[in-house]
Design a protein around this motif. Structure first.
Motif, PDB file in Angstrom:
ATOM      1  N   ALA A   1       5.223 -96.319  10.726  1.00  0.00           N
ATOM      2  CA  ALA A   1       5.783 -97.592  11.175  1.00  0.00           C
ATOM      3  C   ALA A   1       6.296 -98.399   9.987  1.00  0.00           C
ATOM      4  O   ALA A   1       7.387 -98.970  10.023  1.00  0.00           O
ATOM      5  N   LYS A   2       5.493 -98.443   8.927  1.00  0.00           N
ATOM      6  CA  LYS A   2       5.910 -99.185   7.732  1.00  0.00           C
ATOM      7  C   LYS A   2       7.131 -98.534   7.092  1.00  0.00           C
ATOM      8  O   LYS A   2       8.028 -99.233   6.587  1.00  0.00           O
ATOM      9  N   ALA A   3       7.192 -97.203   7.135  1.00  0.00           N
ATOM     10  CA  ALA A   3       8.343 -96.489   6.579  1.00  0.00           C
ATOM     11  C   ALA A   3       9.620 -96.834   7.332  1.00  0.00           C
ATOM     12  O   ALA A   3      10.691 -97.016   6.729  1.00  0.00           O
ATOM     13  N   MET A   4       9.530 -96.933   8.654  1.00  0.00           N
ATOM     14  CA  MET A   4      10.714 -97.268   9.445  1.00  0.00           C
ATOM     15  C   MET A   4      11.194 -98.683   9.153  1.00  0.00           C
ATOM     16  O   MET A   4      12.389 -98.940   9.049  1.00  0.00           O
ATOM     17  N   ILE A   5      10.256 -99.617   9.004  1.00  0.00           N
ATOM     18  CA  ILE A   5      10.630-100.991   8.683  1.00  0.00           C
ATOM     19  C   ILE A   5      11.327-101.041   7.328  1.00  0.00           C
ATOM     20  O   ILE A   5      12.348-101.722   7.157  1.00  0.00           O
ATOM     21  N   TRP A   6      10.795-100.301   6.372  1.00  0.00           N
ATOM     22  CA  TRP A   6      11.368-100.244   5.022  1.00  0.00           C
ATOM     23  C   TRP A   6      12.774 -99.643   5.072  1.00  0.00           C
ATOM     24  O   TRP A   6      13.699-100.135   4.436  1.00  0.00           O
ATOM     25  N   ALA A   7      12.926 -98.572   5.850  1.00  0.00           N
ATOM     26  CA  ALA A   7      14.219 -97.899   5.948  1.00  0.00           C
ATOM     27  C   ALA A   7      15.240 -98.736   6.706  1.00  0.00           C
ATOM     28  O   ALA A   7      16.443 -98.676   6.412  1.00  0.00           O
ATOM     29  N   VAL A   8      14.798 -99.526   7.686  1.00  0.00           N
ATOM     30  CA  VAL A   8      15.705-100.408   8.422  1.00  0.00           C
ATOM     31  C   VAL A   8      16.320-101.438   7.488  1.00  0.00           C
ATOM     32  O   VAL A   8      17.517-101.759   7.586  1.00  0.00           O
ATOM     33  N   ARG A   9      15.521-101.964   6.574  1.00  0.00           N
ATOM     34  CA  ARG A   9      16.049-102.967   5.649  1.00  0.00           C
ATOM     35  C   ARG A   9      17.164-102.383   4.780  1.00  0.00           C
ATOM     36  O   ARG A   9      18.120-103.075   4.433  1.00  0.00           O
ATOM     37  N   ARG A  10      17.057-101.101   4.471  1.00  0.00           N
ATOM     38  CA  ARG A  10      18.071-100.436   3.651  1.00  0.00           C
ATOM     39  C   ARG A  10      19.261 -99.948   4.483  1.00  0.00           C
ATOM     40  O   ARG A  10      20.339 -99.707   3.945  1.00  0.00           O
ATOM     41  N   ASN A  11      19.040 -99.808   5.791  1.00  0.00           N
ATOM     42  CA  ASN A  11      20.090 -99.310   6.689  1.00  0.00           C
ATOM     43  C   ASN A  11      20.083-100.135   7.973  1.00  0.00           C
ATOM     44  O   ASN A  11      19.689 -99.648   9.040  1.00  0.00           O
ATOM     45  N   PRO A  12      20.494-101.391   7.925  1.00  0.00           N
ATOM     46  CA  PRO A  12      20.333-102.314   9.058  1.00  0.00           C
ATOM     47  C   PRO A  12      21.101-101.907  10.314  1.00  0.00           C
ATOM     48  O   PRO A  12      20.745-102.347  11.411  1.00  0.00           O
ATOM     49  N   THR A  13      22.113-101.063  10.194  1.00  0.00           N
ATOM     50  CA  THR A  13      22.901-100.692  11.375  1.00  0.00           C
ATOM     51  C   THR A  13      22.062 -99.978  12.425  1.00  0.00           C
ATOM     52  O   THR A  13      22.350-100.070  13.623  1.00  0.00           O
ATOM     53  N   VAL A  14      21.019 -99.248  12.008  1.00  0.00           N
ATOM     54  CA  VAL A  14      20.201 -98.505  12.976  1.00  0.00           C
ATOM     55  C   VAL A  14      19.330 -99.442  13.800  1.00  0.00           C
ATOM     56  O   VAL A  14      18.656 -98.998  14.733  1.00  0.00           O
ATOM     57  N   ASN A  15      19.327-100.722  13.449  1.00  0.00           N
ATOM     58  CA  ASN A  15      18.513-101.718  14.146  1.00  0.00           C
ATOM     59  C   ASN A  15      19.407-102.650  14.957  1.00  0.00           C
ATOM     60  O   ASN A  15      19.211-103.847  15.002  1.00  0.00           O
ATOM     61  N   SER A  16      20.415-102.046  15.610  1.00  0.00           N
ATOM     62  CA  SER A  16      21.442-102.819  16.290  1.00  0.00           C
ATOM     63  C   SER A  16      21.392-102.653  17.802  1.00  0.00           C
ATOM     64  O   SER A  16      20.570-101.899  18.336  1.00  0.00           O
ATOM     65  N   GLU A  17      22.309-103.348  18.467  1.00  0.00           N
ATOM     66  CA  GLU A  17      22.502-103.208  19.913  1.00  0.00           C
ATOM     67  C   GLU A  17      24.004-103.169  20.199  1.00  0.00           C
ATOM     68  O   GLU A  17      24.781-103.929  19.625  1.00  0.00           O
ATOM     69  N   TRP A  18      24.414-102.246  21.095  1.00  0.00           N
ATOM     70  CA  TRP A  18      25.797-102.113  21.507  1.00  0.00           C
ATOM     71  C   TRP A  18      25.987-102.862  22.826  1.00  0.00           C
ATOM     72  O   TRP A  18      25.227-102.653  23.779  1.00  0.00           O
ATOM     73  N   THR A  19      27.001-103.738  22.900  1.00  0.00           N
ATOM     74  CA  THR A  19      27.223-104.508  24.125  1.00  0.00           C
ATOM     75  C   THR A  19      28.600-104.282  24.731  1.00  0.00           C
ATOM     76  O   THR A  19      28.976-104.986  25.661  1.00  0.00           O
ATOM     77  N   ASP A  20      29.387-103.320  24.250  1.00  0.00           N
ATOM     78  CA  ASP A  20      30.774-103.066  24.650  1.00  0.00           C
ATOM     79  C   ASP A  20      31.738-104.055  23.991  1.00  0.00           C
ATOM     80  O   ASP A  20      32.840-103.678  23.588  1.00  0.00           O
ATOM     81  N   GLN A  21      31.350-105.325  23.910  1.00  0.00           N
ATOM     82  CA  GLN A  21      32.210-106.320  23.279  1.00  0.00           C
ATOM     83  C   GLN A  21      31.921-106.478  21.778  1.00  0.00           C
ATOM     84  O   GLN A  21      32.785-106.808  20.991  1.00  0.00           O
TER      85      GLN A  21
END
Length: 457
Positions: free
Chosen positions: A293-313
């Motif tokens: 879990a801590k590894a994913m949080i660390w990696a998200v900070r370095r790659n913020p796009t994977v922590n996104s949401e697609w809304t079509d717009q």
């Protein structure tokens, strides 16, 4: 004297219907304000509805097992002059009574005998570890009868096991401290079936948790006896219907791309062992999933796009992490999440995961805890699976699966050695996450599993 009808309320989950699971009152019963009238099942959870007024039950307008829309009258109550009334309040999630209520090991990866899982809900990939449950029977009401869910009668729980899952009881005395005996009782574990790993053969907390984990997994995969009928038909409703809808929408809406990588997790296992022996983490469950879990949080900070949401717009990039943890319960899969996980220390995250797990195990996960997740981790290793292709949780663009951690031959500095190895599998929404970003993110997660000391950077 007046007759009032109680309509099925909107329980604040954005849902439009619910199933009447079990009435807690019968015609002629006297009820008071806030007394529980009925247990309902929505697509997210079991909920107990309290009475908004006092009086005498006139009639139950909906039968158990029937699904009705919000706003449908479900019960009538006769009130006398001056009878107390109250505005309906948001119901609290109910505690599910089930002979399968003790779930498999908590957020731990399935590991070799050198490192056992901890207790709580099984955290797995998408798919239920079994949906066997038992309903409570309301007074004067007809019990619900489902093929895989016999009604529970008031009697001590019977722990079912496969023929070879537990060795025969030993004639030697059981050596276990009182807290360990209480834990074993709570988890329905037979201490005589456990071989203690402590000093002088003493049974430890980890011994009990490992046994509970194995027994729960066996319960989930146990083959039932053949019934007289050649087929069994299970209605698609409640959580199972919600899972099917969400997974179908996710699989056929978001173009998935999946990646896999083998990882030397030896230093993670050593780190987990040190944390368990640390006074700072005394009384807190620690497992490899905490480091994951801590590894994913660390990696998200370095790659913020994977922590996104697609809304079509637009693409919404979240600069916070509500970390979802897939949990298989007797009612089906739920994905509660740890809010604002990026702001937590390792100790705080361990406590949050423990609370999340115990809440899921007790059937008390509120709908709010299952909403607004940003990225998910799923532990399929608890079932001994090396890897898998996880399906995205709707509204998210990334999910990582943690496989079993076990000893394998591994080349280190040109020599073959025995190391603890795991496989990480990840899926991403290719509309948002390109291949290079997905690869860098998973590589970052793997780097922490290989060397947890990087978290100190």
């Amino acid at each position: 004297m007046s007759d009032l009808q109680f309509e099925l309320p909107d329980v604040g989950e954005g849902l439009t219907e619910a199933e009447i699971v079990a009435w807690k009152v019968a015609p002629g019963d006297a009820v008071s304000v806030n007394q529980v009238l009925v247990e309902i099942e929505t697509a997210k959870s079991l909920v107990e509805l309290p009475s908004p007024f006092a009086g005498t039950v006139g009639a139950l307008l909906v039968e158990e097992g029937q699904t009705v829309d919000v706003g449908t009258p479900i019960i009538s109550v006769s009130t006398g002059g001056g009878a107390a009334t109250a505005e309906p309040t948001a119901p609290a999630p109910a505690v599910v009574e089930s002979e399968e209520a003790t779930l498999a090991a908590d957020t731990a990866a399935s590991v070799s005998p050198a490192e056992e899982p901890r207790p709580g809900a099984v955290l797995v990939g998408y798919g239920s570890a079994g949906s066997t449950s038992s309903r409570r029977r309301g007074r004067g009401a007809t019990p619900i009868v489902e093929p895989a869910s016999p009604a529970v009668t008031p009697q001590p729980p019977v722990r079912r096991q496969p023929p070879s899952s537990i060795p025969a009881a030993s004639a030697l005395p059981v050596i276990a401290k009182p807290p360990i005996r209480k834990l074993a009782k709570d988890l329905e574990v037979d201490l005589t079936a456990i071989e203690g790993t402590g000093l002088a053969g003493e049974i430890t907390r980890d011994d009990v948790i490992r046994e509970a984990s194995q027994a729960s997994v066996f319960r989930n995969i146990e083959t039932p006896e053949w019934a007289d009928e050649r087929e069994e038909r299970i209605p698609v409703k409640g959580v199972r219907k919600a899972i099917a809808t969400a997974m179908t929408r996710s699989a056929f809406t978001a173009p998935h791309v999946s990646l896999f990588v083998d990882v030397d997790a030896t230093r993670t296992m050593e780190f987990v062992k040190r944390l368990k022996n640390s006074t700072d983490f005394a009384g807190v469950k620690v497992s490899p999933l905490l480091i994951m879990a801590k590894a994913m949080i660390w990696a998200v900070r370095r790659n913020p796009t994977v922590n996104s949401e697609w809304t079509d717009q637009e693409i919404i990039v979240r600069h916070y992490v509500n970390l979802g943890v897939a949990a298989a319960t007797p009612r089906g899969l739920i994905v509660p999440n740890v809010k604002e996980a990026q702001a937590m220390s390792l100790l705080e995250l361990a406590r949050a995961l423990e609370t999340l797990t115990l809440t899921a195990r007790d059937g008390k996960t509120p709908p709010a805890d299952q909403q607004n997740g940003t990225i998910t981790v799923t532990n399929i290793g608890v079932f001994g699976m090396d890897t898998g292709t996880p399906i995205l949780n709707p509204g998210e663009v990334g999910i990582v699966a943690l496989g079993t951690i076990k000893q394998k031959p591994w080349v280190v500095d040109g020599e073959v050695r025995s190391r603890f190895v795991t496989t990480l599998g990840a899926s991403f929404d290719h509309r948002v996450v390109d291949g290079d970003v997905a690869s860098r993110f998973l590589a970052d997660v793997a780097s922490i599993i290989e060397e947890p000391a990087l978290l100190l950077d």
